[in-house]
Motif scaffolding. Sequence first.
Motif, mmCIF file in Angstrom:
data_model
loop_
_atom_site.group_PDB
_atom_site.id
_atom_site.type_symbol
_atom_site.label_atom_id
_atom_site.label_comp_id
_atom_site.label_asym_id
_atom_site.label_seq_id
_atom_site.Cartn_x
_atom_site.Cartn_y
_atom_site.Cartn_z
ATOM 1 N N VAL A 80 -10.178 15.319 27.025
ATOM 2 C CA VAL A 80 -10.146 15.638 28.451
ATOM 3 C C VAL A 80 -11.438 16.335 28.838
ATOM 4 O O VAL A 80 -11.845 17.306 28.193
ATOM 5 C CB VAL A 80 -8.937 16.543 28.786
ATOM 6 C CG1 VAL A 80 -8.897 16.831 30.284
ATOM 7 C CG2 VAL A 80 -7.632 15.888 28.341
ATOM 8 N N LEU A 81 -12.075 15.814 29.882
ATOM 9 C CA LEU A 81 -13.363 16.369 30.321
ATOM 10 C C LEU A 81 -13.288 16.738 31.796
ATOM 11 O O LEU A 81 -12.974 15.897 32.650
ATOM 12 C CB LEU A 81 -14.478 15.347 30.089
ATOM 13 C CG LEU A 81 -15.903 15.788 30.420
ATOM 14 C CD1 LEU A 81 -16.302 16.981 29.559
ATOM 15 C CD2 LEU A 81 -16.874 14.633 30.217
ATOM 16 N N ASP A 82 -13.564 17.992 32.094
ATOM 17 C CA ASP A 82 -13.593 18.496 33.469
ATOM 18 C C ASP A 82 -14.969 18.200 34.072
ATOM 19 O O ASP A 82 -15.983 18.679 33.562
ATOM 20 C CB ASP A 82 -13.318 19.997 33.469
ATOM 21 C CG ASP A 82 -13.219 20.593 34.870
ATOM 22 O OD1 ASP A 82 -13.819 20.038 35.812
ATOM 23 O OD2 ASP A 82 -12.541 21.615 35.036
ATOM 24 N N ILE A 83 -14.994 17.424 35.156
ATOM 25 C CA ILE A 83 -16.286 17.087 35.782
ATOM 26 C C ILE A 83 -16.326 17.579 37.230
ATOM 27 O O ILE A 83 -16.892 16.931 38.109
ATOM 28 C CB ILE A 83 -16.579 15.570 35.703
ATOM 29 C CG1 ILE A 83 -15.478 14.744 36.377
ATOM 30 C CG2 ILE A 83 -16.732 15.129 34.260
ATOM 31 C CD1 ILE A 83 -15.850 13.282 36.523
ATOM 32 N N SER A 84 -15.716 18.730 37.450
ATOM 33 C CA SER A 84 -15.659 19.283 38.810
ATOM 34 C C SER A 84 -17.032 19.569 39.398
ATOM 35 O O SER A 84 -17.187 19.609 40.622
ATOM 36 C CB SER A 84 -14.813 20.563 38.814
ATOM 37 O OG SER A 84 -15.325 21.504 37.882
ATOM 38 N N GLU A 85 -18.043 19.761 38.545
ATOM 39 C CA GLU A 85 -19.396 20.055 39.035
ATOM 40 C C GLU A 85 -20.271 18.809 39.112
ATOM 41 O O GLU A 85 -21.486 18.907 39.326
ATOM 42 C CB GLU A 85 -20.064 21.079 38.106
ATOM 43 C CG GLU A 85 -19.313 22.393 37.966
ATOM 44 C CD GLU A 85 -19.196 23.123 39.293
ATOM 45 O OE1 GLU A 85 -20.169 23.082 40.075
ATOM 46 O OE2 GLU A 85 -18.137 23.721 39.547
ATOM 47 N N ASP A 98 -12.892 21.937 21.947
ATOM 48 C CA ASP A 98 -12.065 22.428 23.056
ATOM 49 C C ASP A 98 -11.642 21.298 23.989
ATOM 50 O O ASP A 98 -10.674 21.446 24.744
ATOM 51 C CB ASP A 98 -12.829 23.486 23.860
ATOM 52 C CG ASP A 98 -13.067 24.760 23.060
ATOM 53 O OD1 ASP A 98 -12.275 25.021 22.125
ATOM 54 O OD2 ASP A 98 -14.038 25.478 23.358
ATOM 55 N N ASN A 99 -12.377 20.184 23.971
ATOM 56 C CA ASN A 99 -12.032 19.046 24.824
ATOM 57 C C ASN A 99 -10.951 18.159 24.217
ATOM 58 O O ASN A 99 -10.432 17.269 24.893
ATOM 59 C CB ASN A 99 -13.270 18.180 25.089
ATOM 60 C CG ASN A 99 -14.337 18.909 25.867
ATOM 61 O OD1 ASN A 99 -15.409 19.209 25.336
ATOM 62 N ND2 ASN A 99 -14.063 19.194 27.121
ATOM 63 N N ILE A 100 -10.640 18.377 22.945
ATOM 64 C CA ILE A 100 -9.662 17.535 22.263
ATOM 65 C C ILE A 100 -8.314 18.237 22.229
ATOM 66 O O ILE A 100 -8.201 19.365 21.732
ATOM 67 C CB ILE A 100 -10.101 17.207 20.819
ATOM 68 C CG1 ILE A 100 -11.556 16.727 20.804
ATOM 69 C CG2 ILE A 100 -9.172 16.168 20.211
ATOM 70 C CD1 ILE A 100 -11.820 15.477 21.599
ATOM 71 N N LYS A 101 -7.317 17.589 22.771
ATOM 72 C CA LYS A 101 -5.962 18.134 22.779
ATOM 73 C C LYS A 101 -5.159 17.480 21.660
ATOM 74 O O LYS A 101 -4.998 16.265 21.643
ATOM 75 C CB LYS A 101 -5.279 17.871 24.129
ATOM 76 C CG LYS A 101 -6.103 18.297 25.342
ATOM 77 C CD LYS A 101 -6.437 19.773 25.314
ATOM 78 C CE LYS A 101 -7.282 20.178 26.519
ATOM 79 N NZ LYS A 101 -7.713 21.591 26.446
ATOM 80 N N LEU A 102 -4.679 18.310 20.714
ATOM 81 C CA LEU A 102 -3.873 17.793 19.611
ATOM 82 C C LEU A 102 -3.042 18.932 19.044
ATOM 83 O O LEU A 102 -3.320 20.113 19.319
ATOM 84 C CB LEU A 102 -4.737 17.161 18.529
ATOM 85 C CG LEU A 102 -5.401 18.057 17.487
ATOM 86 C CD1 LEU A 102 -5.890 17.211 16.323
ATOM 87 C CD2 LEU A 102 -6.542 18.844 18.077
ATOM 88 N N PRO A 103 -2.002 18.622 18.270
ATOM 89 C CA PRO A 103 -1.152 19.684 17.703
ATOM 90 C C PRO A 103 -1.950 20.694 16.891
ATOM 91 O O PRO A 103 -2.945 20.364 16.245
ATOM 92 C CB PRO A 103 -0.173 18.897 16.810
ATOM 93 C CG PRO A 103 -0.096 17.546 17.447
ATOM 94 C CD PRO A 103 -1.476 17.271 17.977
ATOM 95 N N ILE A 108 -10.022 19.307 13.900
ATOM 96 C CA ILE A 108 -11.035 18.306 14.223
ATOM 97 C C ILE A 108 -12.281 18.596 13.390
ATOM 98 O O ILE A 108 -12.857 19.681 13.467
ATOM 99 C CB ILE A 108 -11.393 18.327 15.717
ATOM 100 C CG1 ILE A 108 -10.176 18.028 16.581
ATOM 101 C CG2 ILE A 108 -12.512 17.325 16.011
ATOM 102 C CD1 ILE A 108 -9.641 16.649 16.419
ATOM 103 N N THR A 109 -12.705 17.636 12.572
ATOM 104 C CA THR A 109 -13.885 17.837 11.727
ATOM 105 C C THR A 109 -15.142 17.173 12.291
ATOM 106 O O THR A 109 -16.253 17.557 11.951
ATOM 107 C CB THR A 109 -13.627 17.321 10.303
ATOM 108 O OG1 THR A 109 -13.293 15.922 10.361
ATOM 109 C CG2 THR A 109 -12.480 18.090 9.653
ATOM 110 N N SER A 110 -14.973 16.141 13.141
ATOM 111 C CA SER A 110 -16.152 15.514 13.753
ATOM 112 C C SER A 110 -15.759 14.766 15.011
ATOM 113 O O SER A 110 -14.615 14.329 15.170
ATOM 114 C CB SER A 110 -16.841 14.559 12.776
ATOM 115 O OG SER A 110 -16.056 13.415 12.548
ATOM 116 N N ILE A 111 -16.731 14.654 15.912
ATOM 117 C CA ILE A 111 -16.570 13.910 17.174
ATOM 118 C C ILE A 111 -17.760 12.982 17.300
ATOM 119 O O ILE A 111 -18.917 13.425 17.182
ATOM 120 C CB ILE A 111 -16.515 14.858 18.389
ATOM 121 C CG1 ILE A 111 -15.376 15.866 18.253
ATOM 122 C CG2 ILE A 111 -16.393 14.069 19.686
ATOM 123 C CD1 ILE A 111 -15.388 16.952 19.325
#
Length: 217
Positions: A80-85, A98-103, A108-111
């Motif tokens: 999820v990415l906030d692009i309000s700006e 912080d952008n990845i929502k999971l249990p 998370i080791t890599s993106i």
Amino acid sequence: MKNFFTTNTWLKLASLFLATGLWFLVMLSGRSEIAMDIPITFTNIPPKLEVVDYPEMINICIEGQERLLKYLKPDEISAVLDISEARAGRSFYTLSRDNIKLPKSFLITSINPETISLKIEPQLKKAVSVRPHVVGSPEKGFVIVEIKVEPESVMLEGPESTIAKIKTIKTEPLDINGINRSLIYKANLNLSDPHIKKNIDKVEVNISVEKINKETP
């Protein structure tokens, strides 16, 4: 009590290190890692702007207990990415954990990729005419005398560069092969672009058919 801390010091330290090592071994045993492609969703998109060019998926590596990873479902994970700006034009955003929502039991080791590029455009709204897509021919001896569409136009709204190119919009194919009377079709509009909104989904197509009159000698 004093003798407890001062006697056999090295033995007690060795026992402590051994216990700590065993604890880490237990915690790390049975752990595994999987890679998964997940979609990106955008929140707080500024009014009158559209995101038109972006990577639909990113790849992440997830570490956790192997027995739990087996039951991890794709719908439990999202980016999820906030692009309000955001402003119109090309923008770059860096993704973090912080952008990845999971249990919480997973790590998370890599993106990949960590930095994504978005193209953002102003919205455009305009009316375009509807053109019926007629397939086939009436029965021999009959002819189409008129085709009416109601409403004759549809209001489209979406990214400026996309909407500006659209002059007309077709209906789904209407098979009139072998008909020998006038018919009214409820036809869907042939528009599949998810970035384009329309004010109606169907139009009414009235096809008038008449028999050909042959003059007798």
